[in-house]
Design an enzyme around this catalytic site. Structure first.
Site, mmCIF file in Angstrom:
data_model
loop_
_atom_site.group_PDB
_atom_site.id
_atom_site.type_symbol
_atom_site.label_atom_id
_atom_site.label_comp_id
_atom_site.label_asym_id
_atom_site.label_seq_id
_atom_site.Cartn_x
_atom_site.Cartn_y
_atom_site.Cartn_z
ATOM 1 N N ARG A 1 0.854 -1.184 0.000
ATOM 2 C CA ARG A 1 0.000 0.000 0.000
ATOM 3 C C ARG A 1 0.889 1.232 0.000
ATOM 4 N NH1 ARG A 1 -4.778 0.464 4.489
ATOM 5 N NH2 ARG A 1 -3.014 0.859 5.868
ATOM 6 N N ARG B 1 -1.386 0.248 18.044
ATOM 7 C CA ARG B 1 -2.293 1.165 17.338
ATOM 8 C C ARG B 1 -3.692 0.580 17.162
ATOM 9 N NH1 ARG B 1 1.703 0.691 13.158
ATOM 10 N NH2 ARG B 1 0.108 -0.330 11.912
ATOM 11 N N MET C 1 -33.920 4.871 1.141
ATOM 12 C CA MET C 1 -32.935 5.866 1.577
ATOM 13 C C MET C 1 -33.133 6.250 3.043
ATOM 14 S SD MET C 1 -32.050 9.599 0.021
ATOM 15 C CE MET C 1 -31.090 9.122 -1.393
HETATM 16 C C1 LIG Z 1 -6.822 1.864 10.612
HETATM 17 C C2 LIG Z 1 -5.440 1.563 11.011
HETATM 18 C C3 LIG Z 1 -5.172 0.976 12.254
HETATM 19 C C4 LIG Z 1 -6.246 0.462 13.188
HETATM 20 O O1 LIG Z 1 -6.696 -0.778 12.708
HETATM 21 P P1 LIG Z 1 -7.715 -1.671 13.548
HETATM 22 O O2 LIG Z 1 -7.769 -2.956 12.825
HETATM 23 O O3 LIG Z 1 -9.015 -0.935 13.538
HETATM 24 O O4 LIG Z 1 -7.168 -1.782 14.921
HETATM 25 C C5 LIG Z 1 -3.832 0.849 12.628
HETATM 26 N N1 LIG Z 1 -2.844 1.234 11.797
HETATM 27 C C6 LIG Z 1 -3.073 1.763 10.587
HETATM 28 C C7 LIG Z 1 -1.929 2.135 9.713
HETATM 29 C C8 LIG Z 1 -4.371 1.933 10.140
HETATM 30 O O5 LIG Z 1 -4.601 2.450 8.926
#
Ligand SMILES: *Cc1c(COP(=O)(O)O)cnc(C)c1O
Length: 374
Positions: free
Chosen positions: A137, A226, A320
């Site tokens: 990506r 994260r 809708m």
């Molecule tokens: C959206 C995202 C996350 C969070 O992902 P989850 O599966 O919701 O925990 C973490 N890192 C990146 C780079 C993301 O785009």
């Protein structure tokens, strides 16, 4: 407006958010930082309210997808560090500097633009380097064939003036279902970190675990995790739930209120396209929720809502602004219907719609007011 006057609303339980935060935090080593992902309006839960609560709870970092999402939080007084996960268009390079954001950098060209903007503004900007270990990506590709080139480019970026290279991260493509490939990605990431260290380049915050890896692969926690979805009380892989899951609690309950109950004769067709026909005379409840509220039209004749503790199948097409369900003998105008909630899991709706809970939650539209409690 009182809740009982609303047509459709999403109850957001910030107490549940807090519970999920504390539950996830408890899984981490003491020194591991916590980044709460609040992109896409906090997965439909309301970015500002969620960010405020997370900031209050002591989350170390927040993350959004783009500059506009970050700006919304900054102008509303959020002072926590914010990582912009996506690329910022080069003409907007001054924005992360002005808004005191941490910008993800995945290529040399945008790093140079950011460096120039930081020098113009007379201030440093924090960056986190994005590494592509198998998602294809964004970021520096670092499989074996590209490792040396990645090291060169990252070293060049770290030498640019005006940039403060605070972190480095990667993202797993298949952590909810495949341990082997996740470890391939993780190993590539560690190999890259080793190679950079050999060049004297280290980072204070190395991170790679979103919800799945946070829950399933503790070895990947490193300096920060994260999670997004797990914070909102859902499991990326629903089969994880209950195995030895830590007990997350859904934060959103999507509700609507029966707007009309009508007795419809045998043989009548229901909704657009005449996809449903009643075999017998039936009471039908009309619900003021439709695809413009985020209820997927692909749930026509498939999904269900819960009223008075009974699951009622969506009959005919989702319109809708409205949809119809059988009212049985008991449903009355004014009854609350749960569209997503404990008795009507969003995971089940996602499965029927051929998608994931992420998409259904983040699709709850702006027209649906969020009501906060806890
Ligand atoms: C959206 C995202 C996350 C969070 O992902 P989850 O599966 O919701 O925990 C973490 N890192 C990146 C780079 C993301 O785009």
């Amino acid at each position: 407006m009182e809740q009982h006057q609303k047509r459709t609303w999403a109850e957001i339980d910030l107490g549940a958010l807090e519970h999920n935060y504390r539950t996830l935090r408890a899984m981490l080593p003491q020194q591991c930082r916590f980044l709460g992902v609040v992109k896409a309006n906090a997965y439909g839960h309301g970015a500002l309210a969620v960010a405020r609560r997370l900031e209050g709870l002591g989350a170390d970092y927040l993350a959004v997808a783009c500059i506009d999402e970050a700006a919304e939080l900054r102008v509303s007084g959020i002072t926590a560090p914010i990582l912009v996960l996506g690329p910022t268009p080069i003409p907007l390079s001054a924005e992360p500097v002005r808004l005191r954001l941490t910008q993800t950098v995945g290529d040399l060209e945008s790093a140079k633009a950011l460096s120039a903007a930081a020098q113009t503004e007379g201030r440093k900007v924090k960056i986190h380097i994005k590494v592509d270990t198998g998602m294809s990506r964004l970021g520096f590709v670092c499989d074996e064939a590209h490792m040396a080139a990645a090291v060169e480019e990252i070293a060049a970026i770290c030498a640019l003036p005006g940039l403060e290279p605070e972190g480095i991260f990667t993202h797993f493509s298949d952590a909810d279902s495949c341990e082997d490939f996740t470890m391939v990605q993780f190993t590539r990431f560690l190999d890259l970190l080793e190679a950079l260290k050999g060049r004297g380049i280290t980072f204070a915050i190395r991170h790679c675990a979103a919800s799945s890896a946070t829950l399933k692969f503790p070895c990947t926690h490193l300096d920060m995790v994260r999670p997004g979805l797990a914070l909102y009380g859902h499991y990326p892989d629903p089969s994880c739930e209950g195995l030895d899951g830590p007990g997350l609690t859904p934060v959103m309950r999507l509700c609507t209120r029966v707007a009309a109950v009508r007795t419809v004769p045998a043989g009548a067709y229901v909704s657009y396209g005449r996809t449903a026909q009643l075999a017998e005379e039936q009471r039908l409840a009309v619900l003021p929720i439709g695809y413009a509220d985020g209820l997927f039209r692909t749930l026509s004749n498939r999904g269900a809502v819960s009223i008075r503790g009974v699951s009622r199948p969506i009959t005919g097409r989702v319109c809708m602004d409205l949809c119809m369900v059988p009212a049985g003998e008991d449903v009355q105008v004014g009854d609350v219907a749960t569209v997503y909630g404990p008795e009507q899991p969003v995971e089940a709706a996602a499965e029927l719609a051929g998608t994931v809970s992420y998409e259904l939650l983040s699709a709850v539209s702006r027209r649906v007011p969020r009501i906060y409690r806890g």
